[in-house]
Every structure is written in C-alpha cells, then in structure tokens.
Design a protein around this motif. Structure first.
Motif, PDB file in Angstrom:
ATOM      1  N   SER A  13      45.514  36.985  25.774  1.00 57.11           N
ATOM      2  CA  SER A  13      46.752  36.462  25.190  1.00 57.11           C
ATOM      3  C   SER A  13      47.952  36.778  26.085  1.00 57.11           C
ATOM      4  O   SER A  13      48.969  36.097  26.023  1.00 57.11           O
ATOM      5  N   ASP A  14      47.833  37.804  26.916  1.00 50.18           N
ATOM      6  CA  ASP A  14      48.880  38.161  27.879  1.00 50.18           C
ATOM      7  C   ASP A  14      48.179  38.749  29.102  1.00 50.18           C
ATOM      8  O   ASP A  14      47.742  39.898  29.085  1.00 50.18           O
ATOM      9  N   ARG A  15      48.045  37.948  30.154  1.00 50.54           N
ATOM     10  CA  ARG A  15      47.230  38.345  31.307  1.00 50.54           C
ATOM     11  C   ARG A  15      47.675  39.664  31.925  1.00 50.54           C
ATOM     12  O   ARG A  15      46.843  40.479  32.312  1.00 50.54           O
ATOM     13  N   PHE A  16      48.979  39.896  32.016  1.00 48.79           N
ATOM     14  CA  PHE A  16      49.433  41.135  32.646  1.00 48.79           C
ATOM     15  C   PHE A  16      49.256  42.334  31.722  1.00 48.79           C
ATOM     16  O   PHE A  16      48.937  43.427  32.188  1.00 48.79           O
ATOM     17  N   ALA A  17      49.416  42.159  30.418  1.00 48.31           N
ATOM     18  CA  ALA A  17      49.169  43.274  29.491  1.00 48.31           C
ATOM     19  C   ALA A  17      47.699  43.689  29.565  1.00 48.31           C
ATOM     20  O   ALA A  17      47.391  44.884  29.616  1.00 48.31           O
ATOM     21  N   SER A  18      46.797  42.720  29.590  1.00 53.34           N
ATOM     22  CA  SER A  18      45.367  43.044  29.666  1.00 53.34           C
ATOM     23  C   SER A  18      45.013  43.684  30.996  1.00 53.34           C
ATOM     24  O   SER A  18      44.257  44.658  31.044  1.00 53.34           O
ATOM     25  N   ALA A  19      45.560  43.166  32.080  1.00 52.10           N
ATOM     26  CA  ALA A  19      45.271  43.723  33.403  1.00 52.10           C
ATOM     27  C   ALA A  19      45.833  45.141  33.526  1.00 52.10           C
ATOM     28  O   ALA A  19      45.179  46.029  34.076  1.00 52.10           O
ATOM     29  N   ARG A  20      47.022  45.362  32.976  1.00 51.60           N
ATOM     30  CA  ARG A  20      47.607  46.708  33.032  1.00 51.60           C
ATOM     31  C   ARG A  20      46.823  47.700  32.173  1.00 51.60           C
ATOM     32  O   ARG A  20      46.729  48.881  32.506  1.00 51.60           O
ATOM     33  N   PHE A  21      46.263  47.238  31.057  1.00 57.39           N
ATOM     34  CA  PHE A  21      45.416  48.095  30.228  1.00 57.39           C
ATOM     35  C   PHE A  21      44.259  48.623  31.073  1.00 57.39           C
ATOM     36  O   PHE A  21      43.966  49.810  31.084  1.00 57.39           O
ATOM     37  N   LEU A  22      43.618  47.727  31.828  1.00 56.80           N
ATOM     38  CA  LEU A  22      42.483  48.120  32.663  1.00 56.80           C
ATOM     39  C   LEU A  22      42.923  49.019  33.811  1.00 56.80           C
ATOM     40  O   LEU A  22      42.314  50.062  34.053  1.00 56.80           O
ATOM     41  N   THR A  23      43.990  48.654  34.525  1.00 55.62           N
ATOM     42  CA  THR A  23      44.407  49.478  35.663  1.00 55.62           C
ATOM     43  C   THR A  23      44.864  50.860  35.201  1.00 55.62           C
ATOM     44  O   THR A  23      44.646  51.845  35.904  1.00 55.62           O
ATOM     45  N   ALA A  24      45.468  50.942  34.018  1.00 48.88           N
ATOM     46  CA  ALA A  24      45.882  52.256  33.503  1.00 48.88           C
ATOM     47  C   ALA A  24      44.669  53.136  33.254  1.00 48.88           C
ATOM     48  O   ALA A  24      44.682  54.324  33.596  1.00 48.88           O
ATOM     49  N   LEU A  25      43.608  52.576  32.670  1.00 54.66           N
ATOM     50  CA  LEU A  25      42.399  53.366  32.438  1.00 54.66           C
ATOM     51  C   LEU A  25      41.754  53.789  33.749  1.00 54.66           C
ATOM     52  O   LEU A  25      41.276  54.915  33.877  1.00 54.66           O
ATOM     53  N   GLY A  27      43.224  54.243  36.537  1.00 54.91           N
ATOM     54  CA  GLY A  27      44.118  55.011  37.404  1.00 54.91           C
ATOM     55  C   GLY A  27      44.403  54.250  38.686  1.00 54.91           C
ATOM     56  O   GLY A  27      44.618  54.837  39.736  1.00 54.91           O
ATOM     57  N   ALA A  28      44.403  52.924  38.583  1.00 55.83           N
ATOM     58  CA  ALA A  28      44.580  52.043  39.744  1.00 55.83           C
ATOM     59  C   ALA A  28      46.014  51.530  39.793  1.00 55.83           C
ATOM     60  O   ALA A  28      46.746  51.598  38.802  1.00 55.83           O
ATOM     61  N   PRO A  29      46.415  50.988  40.935  1.00 58.79           N
ATOM     62  CA  PRO A  29      47.758  50.403  41.035  1.00 58.79           C
ATOM     63  C   PRO A  29      47.928  49.234  40.063  1.00 58.79           C
ATOM     64  O   PRO A  29      46.950  48.658  39.585  1.00 58.79           O
ATOM     65  N   ASP A  30      49.183  48.878  39.817  1.00 61.30           N
ATOM     66  CA  ASP A  30      49.465  47.722  38.960  1.00 61.30           C
ATOM     67  C   ASP A  30      48.717  46.494  39.464  1.00 61.30           C
ATOM     68  O   ASP A  30      48.466  46.359  40.669  1.00 61.30           O
ATOM     69  N   PRO A  31      48.367  45.584  38.556  1.00 61.59           N
ATOM     70  CA  PRO A  31      47.638  44.388  38.963  1.00 61.59           C
ATOM     71  C   PRO A  31      48.473  43.507  39.886  1.00 61.59           C
ATOM     72  O   PRO A  31      49.702  43.555  39.859  1.00 61.59           O
ATOM     73  N   PHE A  37      46.707  33.977  37.670  1.00 64.28           N
ATOM     74  CA  PHE A  37      45.940  35.160  37.290  1.00 64.28           C
ATOM     75  C   PHE A  37      46.679  36.461  37.564  1.00 64.28           C
ATOM     76  O   PHE A  37      47.428  36.575  38.526  1.00 64.28           O
ATOM     77  N   ALA A  38      46.407  37.458  36.730  1.00 65.89           N
ATOM     78  CA  ALA A  38      46.752  38.850  37.019  1.00 65.89           C
ATOM     79  C   ALA A  38      45.451  39.455  37.521  1.00 65.89           C
ATOM     80  O   ALA A  38      44.434  39.428  36.825  1.00 65.89           O
ATOM     81  N   THR A  39      45.454  39.968  38.736  1.00 68.50           N
ATOM     82  CA  THR A  39      44.207  40.370  39.398  1.00 68.50           C
ATOM     83  C   THR A  39      44.068  41.883  39.486  1.00 68.50           C
ATOM     84  O   THR A  39      45.027  42.594  39.778  1.00 68.50           O
TER      85      THR A  39
END
Length: 127
Positions: A13-25, A27-31, A37-39
C-alpha cells in the motif's frame, strides 16, 4: 542450470513504508528508488522491489519472503523485533507467539510487514 533470481516484486500500500520496514529489520541503508519501485538490495545481488499496488486497498495478496541470515545477524534482527515491540512468531501460522523456532539446525522467526506479508528470518536453510 545457470538461471538465478535477480529480483522479486512485492505489492504494497506504500512501497517506501514497506521497504523501510524491511531495511530497518535488516539494519540496512534506506531503500533506493528505481522507476516505480522502492528497492532493497541483498548481499547476493537479488533485489526486493516494492511497488504500490494497483488493486484496492486491503486486497493485497499476502506473500512470504524468507531471508537466510548469519547467527549474528539473526541476533541483531531479533533484537530489533523485540525492541520495537513487534508481534512475532516461531511459525508461519502464528500459533507460537513471541517465540523463535530451532528447526533445521538453526533458528527462525516470522514477522508481518505493514501489509501483512510474512517475513521470515532463518539461520540455516531447510533440508
């Protein structure tokens, strides 16, 4: 066979919110951003590309993403899950809340992203 996975697209529903959820878990840089796409690039060259869904909100079909991580990375990820007060389970059916599993000679945990996609982190591949 020489074929290998290059990328996968996950509707959200929000590509960057979903990508940031994953990168936060992770410990990776922002998407990053590539076209619509948010990659999220992974260590083996595969990218998880999040796309805003073109279907009605609430109609996103759940997908399952499993990430093989080291023991140290698992400890860090699980620490973020606990510190964030996130619901998590030892099993994909959500019958073992607030636990991890010790299947396949390793450890595993499941969390749901903001759209209900099941994200699994495991330290040993299935046999």
């Amino acid at each position: 066979m020489t074929a290998r996975l290059d990328h996968t697209i996950v509707h959200s529903s929000d590509r960057f919110a979903s990508a940031r959820f994953l990168t936060a878990l992770l410990g990776a840089p922002d998407p990053g951003s590539f076209g619509p796409f948010a990659t999220v690039p992974l260590a083996n060259g595969v990218t998880v590309d999040f796309a805003d869904s073109l279907v009605e909100p609430g109609r996103i079909v759940m997908q399952h993403l499993a990430f093989l991580v080291s023991e140290e990375e698992f400890d860090e990820i699980y620490g973020r899950i606990r510190e964030g007060g996130m619901d998590h389970w030892a099993d994909p059916a959500h019958r073992e809340p607030r636990q991890i599993n010790h299947r396949h000679h390793g450890r595993g945990v499941y969390v749901d992203d903001p759209d209900g996609h099941s994200i699994e982190f495991l330290t040993h591949p299935y046999e």
